[in-house]
Design a protein around this motif. Structure first.
Motif, PDB file in Angstrom:
ATOM      1  N   SER A 121       0.864  -1.240   0.130  1.00  0.00           N
ATOM      2  CA  SER A 121       0.013   0.038  -0.162  1.00  0.00           C
ATOM      3  C   SER A 121       0.908   1.203   0.007  1.00  0.00           C
ATOM      4  O   SER A 121       1.650   1.127   0.820  1.00  0.00           O
ATOM      5  N   LEU A 122       0.526   1.922  -0.888  1.00  0.00           N
ATOM      6  CA  LEU A 122       1.149   3.277  -1.057  1.00  0.00           C
ATOM      7  C   LEU A 122       0.926   4.157   0.435  1.00  0.00           C
ATOM      8  O   LEU A 122       1.762   5.091   0.663  1.00  0.00           O
ATOM      9  N   ASN A 123      -0.293   3.894   0.897  1.00  0.00           N
ATOM     10  CA  ASN A 123      -0.771   4.850   2.054  1.00  0.00           C
ATOM     11  C   ASN A 123       0.365   4.373   3.252  1.00  0.00           C
ATOM     12  O   ASN A 123       0.292   5.264   4.025  1.00  0.00           O
ATOM     13  N   MET A 124       0.906   3.367   3.079  1.00  0.00           N
ATOM     14  CA  MET A 124       1.947   3.076   4.272  1.00  0.00           C
ATOM     15  C   MET A 124       3.136   3.945   4.308  1.00  0.00           C
ATOM     16  O   MET A 124       3.636   4.050   5.512  1.00  0.00           O
ATOM     17  N   SER A 129       8.647  -3.550   4.806  1.00  0.00           N
ATOM     18  CA  SER A 129       9.391  -2.359   4.041  1.00  0.00           C
ATOM     19  C   SER A 129       8.445  -1.123   4.026  1.00  0.00           C
ATOM     20  O   SER A 129       7.410  -0.982   4.725  1.00  0.00           O
ATOM     21  N   GLU A 130       9.163  -0.238   3.439  1.00  0.00           N
ATOM     22  CA  GLU A 130       8.371   1.028   3.262  1.00  0.00           C
ATOM     23  C   GLU A 130       7.118   1.212   2.886  1.00  0.00           C
ATOM     24  O   GLU A 130       6.087   1.859   3.514  1.00  0.00           O
ATOM     25  N   VAL A 131       6.872   0.361   1.862  1.00  0.00           N
ATOM     26  CA  VAL A 131       5.435   0.325   1.434  1.00  0.00           C
ATOM     27  C   VAL A 131       4.725  -1.000   1.399  1.00  0.00           C
ATOM     28  O   VAL A 131       3.679  -1.336   0.543  1.00  0.00           O
ATOM     29  N   SER A 132       5.371  -1.831   1.927  1.00  0.00           N
ATOM     30  CA  SER A 132       4.671  -3.355   1.960  1.00  0.00           C
ATOM     31  C   SER A 132       5.045  -4.177   3.227  1.00  0.00           C
ATOM     32  O   SER A 132       5.990  -3.736   4.137  1.00  0.00           O
ATOM     33  N   VAL A 133       4.316  -4.852   3.468  1.00  0.00           N
ATOM     34  CA  VAL A 133       4.418  -6.036   4.377  1.00  0.00           C
ATOM     35  C   VAL A 133       4.277  -7.225   4.087  1.00  0.00           C
ATOM     36  O   VAL A 133       3.255  -7.667   3.587  1.00  0.00           O
TER      37      VAL A 133
END
Ligand code: ASP
Ligand code: MG
Length: 451
Positions: free
Chosen positions: A317-320, A347-351
């Motif tokens: 998610s880019l919202n992350m 990571s910055e944009v994923s889990v």
């Protein structure tokens, strides 16, 4: 005899499977005068047959299951010198089973299931007492339900430890000096007197609970493998028996799939600091593994465990990015679906995470329902990978030692490591690999770290 001299010995289903197995187990009991309390599982195969009956079978199938039960227990009775009295008792049990399974066929319930299933342990203990008596030993059958009081969560009942301690002191303790006491694993009773069970494989738990209640000096778990190994010997024939292991290490191993001892099982022993021995009743001379609070010189690498059929979820998610609360949201959804997370990396944009299947018969993919996926998808992009295997390296001081990464991953060159978890525990390092590579990974690592 003083309490601290007592050993509680538990024999699993294969150790009481037939006449010869029962006699081998009797040899083990009689070899050590400190063994005064014996906890038994049902003869191998019986519990499964009873569970099937409890599911409600039609007449013909019921007859087949009952015949099987009778065949297994009669094979033991037929070899006794004086089989008549015990045959009558077993026949009465089997009649009970027949009546209860007839009721199950009409309408089954969890209480009825436990009542039915408890007959496996009731029968094996009756037979074992008889075997000991024929060997001229003073042995007494004890109904564990008199002391193992539980709540009424049938099928997975929790014992009342304080009550057990009191009842064991008044009802069991005085008997231990007089005869060998033979009792049932796995079963208990709730406040209305109805029979409960502690969950499949619960006999180890019974033994640990009784050992704790009676302040035993040791709990012996006799099974069909001579102890705990550095890894599954079916995968790596060179796997070595571990002579001594700490509770913490053993619990880690069990959590990650080693079949020998279930972590919840040894909990009463752990909290009371009672060592647990695991050995094979087929070959007691081969020795076994002692599980205790502390061991001398715990090694950096202790064992390798393997858990198959893991499912990896990757949520993008880019919202992350620089946001707060995304992980909380994800965990909320998973909690609502009764799922706990096992491994996780971010990571910055994923889990990426795997679903915890410990203690359940479910696999990751069956936990992953459409409803859960839909809900997660409303929050982020979801990717699912199946048929991965989790390899867990169990050891000591793993996260504080130097060079661990090189030793472990240096030999993993030809494998795809899909996810690595390291640093949260001093006792384990684990990673995911493609399911088809799992055994080769275990062999390669075992060879370089343990041989
Ligand atoms: N007989 C029960 C089972 O098969 C309990 C045990 O063996 O520990 O699950
Ligand atoms: Mg068993």
């Amino acid at each position: 005899m003083s309490q601290s001299d007592l050993i509680v010995a538990k024999f699993g289903g294969t150790s009481v499977a037939d006449f010869d197995a029962m006699n081998r187990s009797a040899d083990v009991v009689l070899a050590d005068a400190s063994v005064r309390l014996v906890v038994l599982s049902a003869s191998a195969g019986i519990t499964n047959l009873l569970v099937a009956l409890a599911e409600g079978k039609q007449l013909e199938e019921r007859a087949y299951h009952l015949d099987e039960i009778r065949r297994i227990q009669y094979a033991i009775i037929d070899r006794l010198q004086q089989p008549d009295v015990i045959r009558e008792e077993i026949d009465r049990m089997i009649e009970n089973i027949a009546t209860l399974s007839e009721t199950s066929a009409l309408a089954t319930s969890t209480a009825l299931t436990d009542e039915l299933v408890s007959h496996g342990e009731l029968m094996s203990t009756l037979l074992f007492v008889e075997i000991l008596r024929e060997r001229k030993q003073a042995a007494e059958w004890f109904d564990v339900r008199k002391v193992m009081r539980t709540n009424d969560r049938f099928g997975r009942a929790e014992p009342d430890v304080a009550q057990l301690k009191e009842l064991a002191a008044s009802q069991l303790q005085p008997r231990l000096g007089e005869a060998l006491i033979i009792t049932q694993g796995f079963i208990g009773s709730e406040s209305k007197g109805r029979t409960t069970t502690l969950g499949r494989g619960g006999s180890d738990y019974t033994a640990a609970l009784l050992g704790e209640a009676l302040n035993a000096k040791r709990i012996d778990i006799w099974t069909d493998v001579p102890g705990i190994y550095t890894t599954d010997p079916r995968i790596v024939p060179a796997a070595k028996r571990i002579d001594e292991i700490t509770f913490e290490e053993a619990a880690e191993m069990a959590t990650f799939g080693a079949k020998v001892l279930h972590p919840a099982t040894i909990l009463p022993a752990v909290r009371s600091d009672i060592p647990v021995f695991v050995g094979s009743s087929k070959d007691p001379a081969a020795g076994g593994t002692m599980v205790r609070e502390n061991t001398a010189n715990p090694p950096l690498f202790r064992a390798l465990a393997l858990r198959r059929r893991q499912t990896l979820l990757t949520l993008h998610s880019l919202n992350m990015l620089h946001a707060r609360g995304f992980l909380a949201e994800v965990f909320n959804i998973l909690a609502r679906h009764n799922i706990s997370v096992d491994l996780i990396t971010t990571s910055e944009v994923s889990v990426a995470l795997t679903l915890d299947t410990t203690g359940s018969t479910s696999t990751g993919d069956s936990l992953l329902t459409q409803a859960l996926l839909t809900e997660l998808s409303s929050l982020c992009r979801v990717e699912v990978e199946e048929n991965l295997a989790l390899v867990a390296l169990i050891g000591n001081e793993l996260s504080t030692a130097c060079g661990v990464g090189k030793k472990v991953f240096g030999v993993m060159e030809q494998f795809n490591l899909r996810l690595i978890c390291y640093g949260a525990s001093i006792h384990n390092l684990c990673f995911l690999v493609p399911g088809d590579d799992a055994e080769q990974v275990i062999r390669t690592l075992h060879n370089s770290l343990f041989e």
